[in-house]
Design a protein around this motif. Structure first.
Motif, short mmCIF file in Angstrom:
data_model
loop_
_atom_site.label_atom_id
_atom_site.label_comp_id
_atom_site.label_asym_id
_atom_site.label_seq_id
_atom_site.Cartn_x
_atom_site.Cartn_y
_atom_site.Cartn_z
N GLN A 1 6.46 1.51 13.54
CA GLN A 1 5.04 1.33 13.78
C GLN A 1 4.74 0.75 15.15
N ALA A 2 5.71 0.03 15.72
CA ALA A 2 5.59 -0.51 17.08
C ALA A 2 4.28 -1.28 17.28
N THR A 3 3.93 -2.10 16.30
CA THR A 3 2.74 -2.94 16.41
C THR A 3 3.16 -4.42 16.36
N THR A 4 2.28 -5.28 16.79
CA THR A 4 2.58 -6.71 16.78
C THR A 4 2.60 -7.22 15.34
N PRO A 5 3.69 -7.84 14.91
CA PRO A 5 3.75 -8.35 13.53
C PRO A 5 2.75 -9.47 13.30
N HIS A 6 2.16 -9.49 12.12
CA HIS A 6 1.21 -10.54 11.76
C HIS A 6 2.00 -11.71 11.16
N LEU A 7 2.70 -12.41 12.05
CA LEU A 7 3.65 -13.43 11.60
C LEU A 7 2.97 -14.61 10.92
N LEU A 8 1.92 -15.14 11.53
CA LEU A 8 1.24 -16.32 10.97
C LEU A 8 0.63 -15.99 9.59
N ALA A 9 0.02 -14.82 9.47
CA ALA A 9 -0.57 -14.42 8.18
C ALA A 9 0.51 -14.29 7.12
N ALA A 10 1.67 -13.74 7.50
CA ALA A 10 2.76 -13.57 6.54
C ALA A 10 3.29 -14.92 6.06
N THR B 1 2.16 -7.97 4.54
CA THR B 1 1.27 -8.76 5.40
C THR B 1 1.79 -8.76 6.84
N LEU B 2 3.08 -8.87 6.99
CA LEU B 2 3.69 -8.83 8.33
C LEU B 2 3.38 -7.51 9.02
N LEU B 3 3.33 -6.43 8.24
CA LEU B 3 3.07 -5.10 8.80
C LEU B 3 1.60 -4.86 9.08
N TYR B 4 0.74 -5.24 8.12
CA TYR B 4 -0.65 -4.79 8.17
C TYR B 4 -1.68 -5.91 8.30
N GLY B 5 -1.28 -7.15 8.12
CA GLY B 5 -2.22 -8.25 8.21
C GLY B 5 -2.70 -8.72 6.85
N LEU B 6 -3.37 -9.87 6.86
CA LEU B 6 -3.78 -10.52 5.61
C LEU B 6 -4.88 -9.75 4.89
N SER B 7 -5.80 -9.16 5.63
CA SER B 7 -6.90 -8.43 5.01
C SER B 7 -6.41 -7.24 4.19
N VAL B 8 -5.51 -6.48 4.78
CA VAL B 8 -4.99 -5.30 4.09
C VAL B 8 -4.13 -5.69 2.90
N SER B 9 -3.24 -6.67 3.08
CA SER B 9 -2.37 -7.07 1.98
C SER B 9 -3.17 -7.68 0.83
N SER B 10 -4.30 -8.35 1.16
CA SER B 10 -5.16 -8.90 0.10
C SER B 10 -5.77 -7.78 -0.74
N ARG B 11 -6.19 -6.72 -0.07
CA ARG B 11 -6.73 -5.57 -0.79
C ARG B 11 -5.66 -4.92 -1.66
N ILE B 12 -4.45 -4.80 -1.11
CA ILE B 12 -3.35 -4.21 -1.88
C ILE B 12 -3.05 -5.07 -3.11
N TYR C 1 3.09 -1.73 -9.38
CA TYR C 1 1.64 -1.84 -9.24
C TYR C 1 1.24 -2.12 -7.79
N LEU C 2 2.04 -2.93 -7.09
CA LEU C 2 1.79 -3.15 -5.67
C LEU C 2 1.97 -1.85 -4.88
N SER C 3 2.97 -1.07 -5.26
CA SER C 3 3.20 0.22 -4.59
C SER C 3 2.02 1.16 -4.82
N LEU C 4 1.50 1.16 -6.05
CA LEU C 4 0.30 1.95 -6.32
C LEU C 4 -0.89 1.42 -5.54
N GLY C 5 -0.93 0.09 -5.34
CA GLY C 5 -1.98 -0.51 -4.53
C GLY C 5 -1.92 -0.02 -3.09
N VAL C 6 -0.71 0.11 -2.54
CA VAL C 6 -0.54 0.64 -1.19
C VAL C 6 -1.04 2.08 -1.13
N TRP C 7 -0.68 2.87 -2.15
CA TRP C 7 -1.13 4.26 -2.20
C TRP C 7 -2.65 4.34 -2.27
#
Length: 225
Positions: free
Chosen positions: A140-149, A178-189, A214-220
């Motif tokens: 993905q070559a994006t900045t990891p969301h380390l603090l949120a994780a 969360t490290l990949l997508y941030g706190l907002s996205v992981s909260s929705r998942i 169920y988390l995997s389905l949440g990602v989908w």
């Protein structure tokens, strides 16, 4: 016609990959080698010839039973292959570049494998999870969301410790997402996963639900919505 043929090939490719991943999940959950022995009947240990190893078709052709000992073959294998085929088409339709195709494919490949292992043993194997997460970060070559994780890991870790409502593998996977997508996205998942688990609990009625599926389905669902 060509488009239909392409989708058929994609579906069968996904089903074939899912069949192999399902076998790996079974063996890893039981602490067995994923290489040896060859595919065999778990009841009579008879090695399966090539014509019994076609995803989807062999299960139906054998009438859901071992050719040699007539032991029933788990229907979970067939469902795993159908899910894998559907995911292959979904990934193809929702990605526009090669890098997106690789990263999304790798994402769902790992989630598929982790889900089946969690269903059987309710664990997340670090020797699989860590390389999967590091590879996703590179793809993905994006900045990891380390603090949120770190924040989410601390909060959910405390919740899991005192409530016994989450397992350590669930917390690790959510921290990785969360490290990949941030706190907002992981909260929705997490929200999607919890809602799906509430719907699934009356059907399964198990004292402990494997939550990674169920988390995997949440990602989908997140990708779908």
């Amino acid at each position: 016609m060509m488009l239909f043929l392409l989708y058929c090939l994609l579906f069968y490719f996904g089903a074939s990959l899912a069949s192999g991943l399902f076998l790996c999940a079974e063996r890893l959950a039981n602490k067995q080698s994923v290489i040896r022995p060859r595919s065999h009947c778990v009841s009579c240990q008879h090695l399966l010839p090539w014509w019994q190893l076609f995803p989807l078709f062999s299960y139906l052709g054998l009438h859901r039973r071992c050719y040699y000992c007539q032991a029933p073959i788990s229907m979970a294998t067939w469902w795993a292959e159908i899910i894998g085929g559907g995911l292959a088409i979904f990934i193809w339709l929702t990605t526009s570049t090669t890098s997106e195709l690789l990263s999304t494919g790798w994402l769902f490949t790992g989630l598929f494998l982790f889900s089946w292992i969690d269903i059987q043993q309710q664990i997340l194997l670090p020797q699989l999870f860590i390389p999967w997460l590091l590879t996703l970060l590179l793809l993905q070559a994006t900045t990891p969301h380390l603090l949120a994780a770190i924040l989410l890991t601390c909060c959910l870790g405390l919740f899991a410790y005192y409530s016994h409502g989450l397992g350590s593998g669930d917390v690790e996977l959510l921290a990785g997402l969360t490290l990949l997508y941030g706190l907002s996205v992981s909260s929705r998942i997490l929200l999607y996963g919890c809602l799906l688990a509430l719907l699934g609990y009356p059907l399964l009625r198990k004292p402990r639900l494997p939550f990674i599926p169920y988390l995997s389905l949440g990602v989908w669902l997140y990708y779908l919505i």
